[in-house]
Design a protein around this motif. Structure first.
Motif, PDB file in Angstrom:
ATOM      1  N   LEU A 210      64.083  53.655  12.471  1.00 41.19           N
ATOM      2  CA  LEU A 210      62.808  52.970  12.267  1.00 41.19           C
ATOM      3  C   LEU A 210      62.956  51.912  11.177  1.00 41.19           C
ATOM      4  CD1 LEU A 210      60.371  56.038  12.189  1.00 41.19           C
ATOM      5  CD2 LEU A 210      60.762  54.493  14.120  1.00 41.19           C
ATOM      6  N   ILE A 211      62.418  50.718  11.432  1.00 41.57           N
ATOM      7  CA  ILE A 211      62.393  49.646  10.437  1.00 41.57           C
ATOM      8  C   ILE A 211      61.008  49.005  10.471  1.00 41.57           C
ATOM      9  CG2 ILE A 211      63.406  47.471   9.637  1.00 41.57           C
ATOM     10  CD1 ILE A 211      65.926  48.141  11.193  1.00 41.57           C
ATOM     11  N   ILE A 212      60.432  48.785   9.293  1.00 44.68           N
ATOM     12  CA  ILE A 212      59.198  48.005   9.155  1.00 44.68           C
ATOM     13  C   ILE A 212      59.602  46.638   8.607  1.00 44.68           C
ATOM     14  CG2 ILE A 212      56.881  47.915   8.192  1.00 44.68           C
ATOM     15  CD1 ILE A 212      57.419  50.331  10.012  1.00 44.68           C
ATOM     16  N   PHE A 213      59.346  45.594   9.373  1.00 42.28           N
ATOM     17  CA  PHE A 213      59.897  44.271   9.067  1.00 42.28           C
ATOM     18  C   PHE A 213      58.791  43.228   9.088  1.00 42.28           C
ATOM     19  CE2 PHE A 213      62.204  40.469  11.058  1.00 42.28           C
ATOM     20  CZ  PHE A 213      62.586  39.963   9.830  1.00 42.28           C
ATOM     21  N   GLU A 214      58.653  42.511   7.984  1.00 45.61           N
ATOM     22  CA  GLU A 214      57.744  41.363   7.952  1.00 45.61           C
ATOM     23  C   GLU A 214      58.495  40.174   8.550  1.00 45.61           C
ATOM     24  OE1 GLU A 214      55.123  38.667   4.784  1.00 45.61           O
ATOM     25  OE2 GLU A 214      56.331  40.351   4.062  1.00 45.61           O
ATOM     26  N   TYR A 215      58.225  39.917   9.813  1.00 46.34           N
ATOM     27  CA  TYR A 215      59.071  38.945  10.497  1.00 46.34           C
ATOM     28  C   TYR A 215      58.746  37.513  10.039  1.00 46.34           C
ATOM     29  CZ  TYR A 215      55.151  38.390  13.852  1.00 46.34           C
ATOM     30  OH  TYR A 215      53.944  38.166  14.448  1.00 46.34           O
ATOM     31  N   PRO A 216      59.703  36.603  10.155  1.00 44.17           N
ATOM     32  CA  PRO A 216      59.542  35.263   9.580  1.00 44.17           C
ATOM     33  C   PRO A 216      58.846  34.290  10.529  1.00 44.17           C
ATOM     34  CG  PRO A 216      61.753  35.507  10.427  1.00 44.17           C
ATOM     35  CD  PRO A 216      61.056  36.816  10.674  1.00 44.17           C
ATOM     36  N   GLU A 217      58.423  33.201   9.951  1.00 38.32           N
ATOM     37  CA  GLU A 217      57.889  32.080  10.704  1.00 38.32           C
ATOM     38  C   GLU A 217      58.387  30.794  10.047  1.00 38.32           C
ATOM     39  OE1 GLU A 217      53.665  32.052  10.512  1.00 38.32           O
ATOM     40  OE2 GLU A 217      53.585  31.806   8.323  1.00 38.32           O
ATOM     41  N   THR A 218      58.417  29.725  10.810  1.00 41.47           N
ATOM     42  CA  THR A 218      58.851  28.443  10.265  1.00 41.47           C
ATOM     43  C   THR A 218      57.733  27.863   9.415  1.00 41.47           C
ATOM     44  OG1 THR A 218      60.241  28.050  12.200  1.00 41.47           O
ATOM     45  CG2 THR A 218      59.724  26.149  10.821  1.00 41.47           C
ATOM     46  N   ALA A 219      58.035  27.568   8.151  1.00 40.87           N
ATOM     47  CA  ALA A 219      57.036  27.031   7.232  1.00 40.87           C
ATOM     48  C   ALA A 219      57.618  25.826   6.498  1.00 40.87           C
ATOM     49  CB  ALA A 219      56.603  28.100   6.237  1.00 40.87           C
ATOM     50  N   THR A 220      56.739  25.017   5.960  1.00 39.96           N
ATOM     51  CA  THR A 220      57.138  23.822   5.219  1.00 39.96           C
ATOM     52  C   THR A 220      57.099  24.097   3.727  1.00 39.96           C
ATOM     53  OG1 THR A 220      56.233  22.391   6.951  1.00 39.96           O
ATOM     54  CG2 THR A 220      56.647  21.381   4.807  1.00 39.96           C
ATOM     55  N   LEU A 221      58.168  23.737   3.044  1.00 42.23           N
ATOM     56  CA  LEU A 221      58.247  23.850   1.593  1.00 42.23           C
ATOM     57  C   LEU A 221      58.290  22.460   0.974  1.00 42.23           C
ATOM     58  CD1 LEU A 221      60.894  26.687   1.160  1.00 42.23           C
ATOM     59  CD2 LEU A 221      58.434  26.879   0.885  1.00 42.23           C
ATOM     60  N   ARG A 222      57.638  22.318  -0.149  1.00 44.27           N
ATOM     61  CA  ARG A 222      57.653  21.044  -0.864  1.00 44.27           C
ATOM     62  C   ARG A 222      58.352  21.232  -2.207  1.00 44.27           C
ATOM     63  NH1 ARG A 222      55.360  16.203  -0.515  1.00 44.27           N
ATOM     64  NH2 ARG A 222      54.171  16.848   1.327  1.00 44.27           N
ATOM     65  N   TYR A 223      59.216  20.276  -2.539  1.00 38.98           N
ATOM     66  CA  TYR A 223      59.950  20.325  -3.804  1.00 38.98           C
ATOM     67  C   TYR A 223      59.100  19.692  -4.897  1.00 38.98           C
ATOM     68  CZ  TYR A 223      63.768  19.965  -7.148  1.00 38.98           C
ATOM     69  OH  TYR A 223      64.567  20.093  -8.264  1.00 38.98           O
ATOM     70  N   LEU A 224      58.723  20.502  -5.888  1.00 40.10           N
ATOM     71  CA  LEU A 224      57.894  20.033  -6.998  1.00 40.10           C
ATOM     72  C   LEU A 224      58.390  20.623  -8.300  1.00 40.10           C
ATOM     73  CD1 LEU A 224      54.241  20.329  -5.613  1.00 40.10           C
ATOM     74  CD2 LEU A 224      55.503  18.230  -6.053  1.00 40.10           C
ATOM     75  N   ASN A 225      58.555  19.771  -9.296  1.00 40.55           N
ATOM     76  CA  ASN A 225      58.905  20.233 -10.653  1.00 40.55           C
ATOM     77  C   ASN A 225      60.125  21.146 -10.669  1.00 40.55           C
ATOM     78  OD1 ASN A 225      56.612  18.850 -11.630  1.00 40.55           O
ATOM     79  ND2 ASN A 225      55.306  20.639 -11.186  1.00 40.55           N
ATOM     80  N   GLY A 226      61.127  20.797  -9.876  1.00 43.07           N
ATOM     81  CA  GLY A 226      62.390  21.517  -9.914  1.00 43.07           C
ATOM     82  C   GLY A 226      62.464  22.756  -9.056  1.00 43.07           C
ATOM     83  N   LYS A 227      61.440  23.030  -8.217  1.00 44.71           N
ATOM     84  CA  LYS A 227      61.512  24.190  -7.334  1.00 44.71           C
ATOM     85  C   LYS A 227      60.699  23.933  -6.073  1.00 44.71           C
ATOM     86  CE  LYS A 227      57.619  26.722  -9.366  1.00 44.71           C
ATOM     87  NZ  LYS A 227      57.191  28.011  -9.941  1.00 44.71           N
ATOM     88  N   TYR A 228      60.948  24.784  -5.061  1.00 42.31           N
ATOM     89  CA  TYR A 228      60.237  24.668  -3.802  1.00 42.31           C
ATOM     90  C   TYR A 228      59.013  25.585  -3.815  1.00 42.31           C
ATOM     91  CZ  TYR A 228      64.021  22.053  -1.581  1.00 42.31           C
ATOM     92  OH  TYR A 228      64.933  21.091  -1.242  1.00 42.31           O
ATOM     93  N   VAL A 229      57.898  25.053  -3.291  1.00 39.88           N
ATOM     94  CA  VAL A 229      56.675  25.836  -3.125  1.00 39.88           C
ATOM     95  C   VAL A 229      56.166  25.603  -1.708  1.00 39.88           C
ATOM     96  CG1 VAL A 229      56.066  25.730  -5.570  1.00 39.88           C
ATOM     97  CG2 VAL A 229      55.231  23.960  -4.009  1.00 39.88           C
ATOM     98  N   ARG A 230      55.353  26.522  -1.222  1.00 41.08           N
ATOM     99  CA  ARG A 230      54.768  26.351   0.107  1.00 41.08           C
ATOM    100  C   ARG A 230      53.881  25.099   0.109  1.00 41.08           C
ATOM    101  NH1 ARG A 230      54.439  30.280   4.151  1.00 41.08           N
ATOM    102  NH2 ARG A 230      55.442  32.266   3.674  1.00 41.08           N
ATOM    103  N   ASP A 231      54.056  24.300   1.123  1.00 36.70           N
ATOM    104  CA  ASP A 231      53.279  23.065   1.225  1.00 36.70           C
ATOM    105  C   ASP A 231      51.886  23.381   1.755  1.00 36.70           C
ATOM    106  OD1 ASP A 231      52.923  20.370   0.903  1.00 36.70           O
ATOM    107  OD2 ASP A 231      53.622  19.859   2.922  1.00 36.70           O
ATOM    108  N   THR A 232      50.915  22.670   1.235  1.00 32.56           N
ATOM    109  CA  THR A 232      49.539  22.787   1.703  1.00 32.56           C
ATOM    110  C   THR A 232      49.001  21.391   1.996  1.00 32.56           C
ATOM    111  OG1 THR A 232      48.621  22.637  -0.539  1.00 32.56           O
ATOM    112  CG2 THR A 232      49.177  24.848   0.285  1.00 32.56           C
ATOM    113  N   VAL A 233      47.851  21.340   2.640  1.00 37.55           N
ATOM    114  CA  VAL A 233      47.230  20.041   2.950  1.00 37.55           C
ATOM    115  C   VAL A 233      46.942  19.275   1.670  1.00 37.55           C
ATOM    116  CG1 VAL A 233      45.224  18.928   3.998  1.00 37.55           C
ATOM    117  CG2 VAL A 233      46.247  20.926   5.091  1.00 37.55           C
TER     118      VAL A 233
END
Length: 419
Positions: A210-233
């Motif tokens: 048995l495995i409980i897995f939070e499966y992935p999805e393709t998301a956009t990351l934005r590079y800000l202030n030296g690191k990547y964060v999730r992009d928003t509108v």
């Protein structure tokens, strides 16, 4: 190696310290082995009470549960595995199994703190806890509570049906599939965390991973202030004109939705089944049905395991026949080789014998001729003859012949019919 039955008899026949001395271990170590094998042992002061007739009654050895180790070996030798049997279909009781939601399963209790002690990751990435002996949950920090709650409810649903959920026993070599490529075992490279031992549910004597897995999805990351964060509108609108200071990339990130894996942890049989959450449908209302589907997998898996065992036995017998044929051919080859080497050596000895006879004839001729010389010259020749004989060494042909080895002395046939 000792069975739990034998260990039970030993610890109730004499004090633990004496039993531990037999195996060259400490008493505390032997006590831990009794706990591991679910063997009851005498309480402190039992033997003193027994001497005066006040000891409590000896408890019986409880029956081993599915997945419990049945043997202990200090030397680490391979332990026998319990025979896999086809589980009997459950007798309908007329009452639907209920899920005790308020009960925290043993594998879930305390797991959150260990998952939060993770290796350095991005805030949106999957957790990679330092502790590897944990329940098989692959999730992000944000999804951790939901993942553990989902696992807890699934495990409780299975146990309410009479099926034990545990970490795979150490004495059984079970595999764990990769969540990204279920057909590949855990030795294959993967980006996700994985535990040392799979989490399995025992339906009868059949284990299902048995495995409980939070499966992935393709998301956009934005590079800000030296690191990547999730992009928003809002971020996109704010930084769209400053592309030289901010840019985007796409990654596979945890989606917040979960997948339940059920798979075969046996190396001889491969199968997996998954159930996925969607944006509109949670897995939680389906857990009773999922537990029943997992239960229904066990008879087919048991049949496949038995079929794989028979096929493995056939292959093993074929290997034994082939290995016997190979060894017989190798035996015949070694016999022919020993005969050829013995023949060549004998011919060489015969040739050496002829050479030695010629040398002896030459030296005898020199000695005979020396008799015709003057005493001084004859002495000089005899001294040189002595030096020549010392230089040449033994010249007795019988010595060469005695050093010759027969074919049987060179190689003893392993199969009498090849002699």
């Amino acid at each position: 190696m000792i069975s739990r039955d034998e260990l039970y008899k030993l610890v109730w026949s004499e004090p633990m310290t004496k039993v531990a001395t037999r195996f060259d271990v400490s008493g505390s170590y032997l006590a831990r082995m009794c706990t591991l094998l679910n063997v009851p042992r005498p309480e402190r002061g039992y033997w003193a009470k027994l001497a005066v007739g006040k000891a409590s009654a000896q408890p019986p050895l409880p029956a081993a549960l599915p997945g419990d180790p049945l043997h202990w070996s200090k030397e680490g030798e391979r332990l026998p595995v319990a025979k896999v049997e086809v589980p009997k279909p459950p007798v309908p009781s007329g009452k639907k199994p209920s899920i005790p939601r308020d009960c925290s399963h043993g594998l879930i209790r305390g797991a959150k703190a260990h998952f939060e002690k993770t290796r350095q990751i991005e805030e949106w990435d999957y957790l990679k806890p330092y502790k590897k002996l944990l329940v098989d949950v692959v999730t992000s920090r944000e999804g951790l509570d939901r993942a553990l709650s989902l696992a807890n409810d699934l495990f409780n649903a299975l146990e309410s049906m009479g099926h034990r959920v545990v970490m795979a026993p150490t004495q059984e070599s079970m595999r764990r599939v990769n969540v990204d490529t279920p057909s590949v075992d855990y030795w294959h490279h993967t980006r996700y965390w994985s535990p040392y031992r799979p989490t399995v549910v025992y339906v009868g004597s059949i284990a299902i991973g048995l495995i409980i897995f939070e499966y992935p999805e393709t998301a956009t990351l934005r590079y800000l202030n030296g690191k990547y964060v999730r992009d928003t509108v809002e971020l996109e609108r704010r930084h769209s004109r400053n592309s030289y200071r901010s840019w985007t990339t796409t990654r596979e990130l945890p989606s917040g939705r979960f997948r339940i894996f059920a798979y075969s942890p046996y190396h001889s049989v491969s199968f997996s089944r998954t159930w996925d959450e969607t944006k509109t449908a949670s897995l939680r209302p389906k857990l009773k049905g999922i537990a029943q589907e997992i239960e229904a997998m066990a008879p087919k898996l048991a049949q496949d395991l038995e079929k794989a065992r028979r096929e493995a036995e056939v292959r093993h017998q074929q290997w034994l026949v082939e290995e016997d044929r190979r060894k017989r051919e190798e035996d015949q080859k070694r016999i022919r080789q020993s005969e050829a080497e013995s023949d060549a050596d004998l011919r060489k000895i015969i040739g050496t014998w002829s050479e030695v006879v010629g040398v002896e004839r030459f030296l005898a001729g020199v000695e005979q001729r020396a008799e015709q010389l003057s005493p001084d010259e004859r002495l000089r020749v005899q001294d040189r003859l002595t030096l020549a004989r010392e230089f040449l060494g033994t010249q007795d042909p019988l010595d060469f012949f005695l050093n010759w080895r027969t074919p049987v002395e060179r190689y003893q046939p392993r199969y009498p019919e090849n002699e």
